[in-house]
Design an enzyme around this catalytic site. Sequence first.
Site, mmCIF file in Angstrom:
data_model
loop_
_atom_site.group_PDB
_atom_site.id
_atom_site.type_symbol
_atom_site.label_atom_id
_atom_site.label_comp_id
_atom_site.label_asym_id
_atom_site.label_seq_id
_atom_site.Cartn_x
_atom_site.Cartn_y
_atom_site.Cartn_z
ATOM 1 N N CYS A 93 -17.527 -80.373 -101.669
ATOM 2 C CA CYS A 93 -18.760 -80.425 -100.872
ATOM 3 C C CYS A 93 -18.545 -79.971 -99.430
ATOM 4 C CB CYS A 93 -19.349 -81.822 -100.893
ATOM 5 S SG CYS A 93 -19.796 -82.341 -102.558
ATOM 6 N N HIS A 106 -28.905 -80.423 -102.471
ATOM 7 C CA HIS A 106 -27.470 -80.338 -102.202
ATOM 8 C C HIS A 106 -26.807 -79.265 -103.072
ATOM 9 C CE1 HIS A 106 -23.399 -81.283 -101.400
ATOM 10 N NE2 HIS A 106 -23.223 -82.310 -102.194
#
Lengths: 382, 382
Positions: free
Chosen positions: B81, B329
Amino acid sequence: MTDVCIVGSDMTRFGRYPEQNVPSIGAQGALLALKDAGLSIKDIQALYCGNQLEAKAMSGQRILHLIGQTGIPVVNCANACATGATALREGWIAIKAGLYDLVLCVGVEQMGRGLLGGTAAPNGIPVEGLLGSGTMPAVFAKVGMEHARKYGTTFEQFAKVSVKNHFHSQFNPKAMYQKPAALEEVMGAEMISYPNTKLMCSVNVDGAAAVVLASAKKARELGLRSRAITIRASTLTSDPYSERDLVMHDFNACTRLAARHAYEEAALGPEDIDMVELHDCFATAEIVHYENLGLAKEGEGATLIETKATYNGGRIPVNVSGGLLSKGHPLGATGIANICEVVSHLRGEAGSRQVQGARIGLTHVVGIGSAASVHILERAYP
Amino acid sequence: MTDVCIVGSDMTRFGRYPEQNVPSIGAQGALLALKDAGLSIKDIQALYCGNQLEAKAMSGQRILHLIGQTGIPVVNCANACATGATALREGWIAIKAGLYDLVLCVGVEQMGRGLLGGTAAPNGIPVEGLLGSGTMPAVFAKVGMEHARKYGTTFEQFAKVSVKNHFHSQFNPKAMYQKPAALEEVMGAEMISYPNTKLMCSVNVDGAAAVVLASAKKARELGLRSRAITIRASTLTSDPYSERDLVMHDFNACTRLAARHAYEEAALGPEDIDMVELHDCFATAEIVHYENLGLAKEGEGATLIETKATYNGGRIPVNVSGGLLSKGHPLGATGIANICEVVSHLRGEAGSRQVQGARIGLTHVVGIGSAASVHILERAYP
C-alpha cells in the site's frame, strides 16, 4: 554530486535451489556482499531490491526479515531483465542525493527449470505472442536472422559466441555450468529457434547477487579505499521511438542510447574499456550488442568472435564470467551479477579467469518491455 | 540538496473500469498531471511508476507506449500500500541528486470488486493466513480490539470515523462514493470482522494519480512558481524490530518512525500541520494513526473523532477527500492520490471541500509487509 563506489560485492553460485525461496536466496547474496565489505546490516541505511517474477511480494522486506530488521527504507524494483541494474542504479542515485552513505542493493530470482519464458508483448498486443513469434527465442532468432541478412553473419559465427562463453565459464566457480562446449556440440544441440540451438539460449537458474554502495567519503572513513570500485556511469533508458507500435520493443535502440549516455557520463569511449559483461540472453544477441555498445563497427560484430578478440586474453574480453549462456540468467540478479564479475577483475581478485590489467569495465543488460542499462566501473580509489 | 516541488498534480476519478487496463488508467492519470503542469511528456526526464498487483508487467513503459516514448529511464516500484508513495519518493530523490529537473510519478491500480484481499503473511508463514487471522480485515479488527482493550475505544467511535469520511466524500468529485452514511447505517452494515462493518472497510477501486516533480530552479524557470507546492519531507521505513517473528509486521512502529523522520526533516511538529490524508484502510486504523502521527496523545485518538476535531472545519481535518473508506483504495495509486488531495488544498483549489487557510499538509500510507511513508508538503513558492 557525491562520488559513489562499490565497497562490497558478491553473489551466490547460480544454480537450482527448489528447496529455497526468493527471500532466502536473496538473503544469502546480501550476507555475502556485507561480509565482503566487512559490514553488518546495522550499518546499512537503505535497501534496494530487484526481483522480477515475484515483484509484488515485498522481497526486500522479507530479506531483511531474515538478516535483520532495522527500519530502513526498502524499495522493490522490477524492470524485466534490467531489474537488478535498476535497483542498483536507484541505490546509486540515493547516495548521489546525499540521503545515505551506505546502501545495499540485492538482485534475486528463482526461475526453476526450462527455457527463458514469457513473451515480448508488453504492450498488450497478444497476437504475435499467441502465434509464437513474440516469445523470447523467436525474437532473438529474428534478431540473428536480420543480422545475417544484412551482414552475412553465419550460424557458425553465432554458435562460436556460445563456445566462447562456455569456455570461459569453466573458470568461474559461481557459474551454473562449468565445462566447455565444442563447436559441433553447440551447433548440433536441439534447435530452439534458428539460428539459436539449446546451447545458444541462456540458462534459467536461481540466484542472487548483491553490492554495498558507499559515498566516497564513507569509503575513506571506513578504510575501504583499497578495494573500492568507483561507478563512473550509471544509465537507464526505455524505447526511444514514439512511433513504434510493435510487439517487440527496440532493445537495440535502448542499448545504444544507454551506452551513449554512459560513455558521455564517464567521459570515456569504447576504446577505454578493458572488459565487458553484456546481455547474451541468446548467442545472436551478443554479436548485435558488440555493435550496440560500440565495441565493433556496424555489421562487423562477427569479426570480434572470429578473431577471438572477445576471449579472455583478447583485445576486449566479453563475458569472461561465462555470460548468461553458461553462468545462467536469474532475471533480477543478472544486472548486479554482471557488476560483481567486473568488480572482481578490477580488484584483481578473479583468480584463474582474471582479465590481466583490467582497470575499467562495462556492464550491460536489456529488458524486453523496455529497459536498457549500462554501467561503467573503474578501479579508482575514492 | 536541491529543493523539490510539485508543479503538476491530478488523478482519475476512482471507480470501476473493467473495460480498461493498468496502462490505460495510468496514462490518463499521467496526462491529467502533465496538463495540470502545462507540460508535455517530451519535457519529462524520468518516469517512476508505482503499481502493486501487476508489478512485473512493465506498467511504466506501457504508459509511455500510450502517451509518448521518449527513451527516458523508467523505474517500476512495488511496496504494497506504500507503492505510490515509494515511486514518488524515488522521483524526489532523483531530482535531489541533481540528475533530473522534471520527473513524472504515476501510481495506478486496477483492483476490481470485493474487499481488500491478500494476507498479512509476507514472511512466508502461512499458518495464520490459512486460519483467516492473517487476512487484512482480521488484522485491522485486532488492531481495533487492542485499542479498545487498552483505552476503552468503542464500536461507535470506530464507526464515527467512517461517518466522517463518507460525509467528506460527498464534496469530492474524484471519490468512488459521494454520499454520506449515517451512524446507524455504518454500524448496521454487514459485519466483516468486528468491530469493522462493510462500511468501515476501504473500497476496492481502479484509478490512477500522478504528479510532476520539478527542481525549484526549473519551477522558477518555467514560470510555475505560483502553483508550486514544496516537498518539505519525504520518508520511508520498514519494520524496525529485529526480534519480530510474527505474521503481522508492526505497521504502528513503521508509521511512528516514518512520522518522526518526517517531522525532523521538515523541522516541524504535529501542531504545525493544517490537514492530513492518512491511511484509513479500515476505520479502526484511522484512530490508531491519529496517535501514530502525533495528532493525539497515546490512547486519546478516539477523542478527536468524538469532538469532531478531524472534520473539515475542525482543529486538524483528516481525510477530507473521503479517505480510503469512501474515496477508494487502488493500492498503487493511493500514496500519490493523498498527495494530489493535499496539493489541491494548499493551492486553494479544492472547491467546496477546501480546508480554509491550509498551508502545510501531511500524507501517510502504510503497507503491510512492511513499508510506511510520510510526506509533508508546504505552500512555499520556490
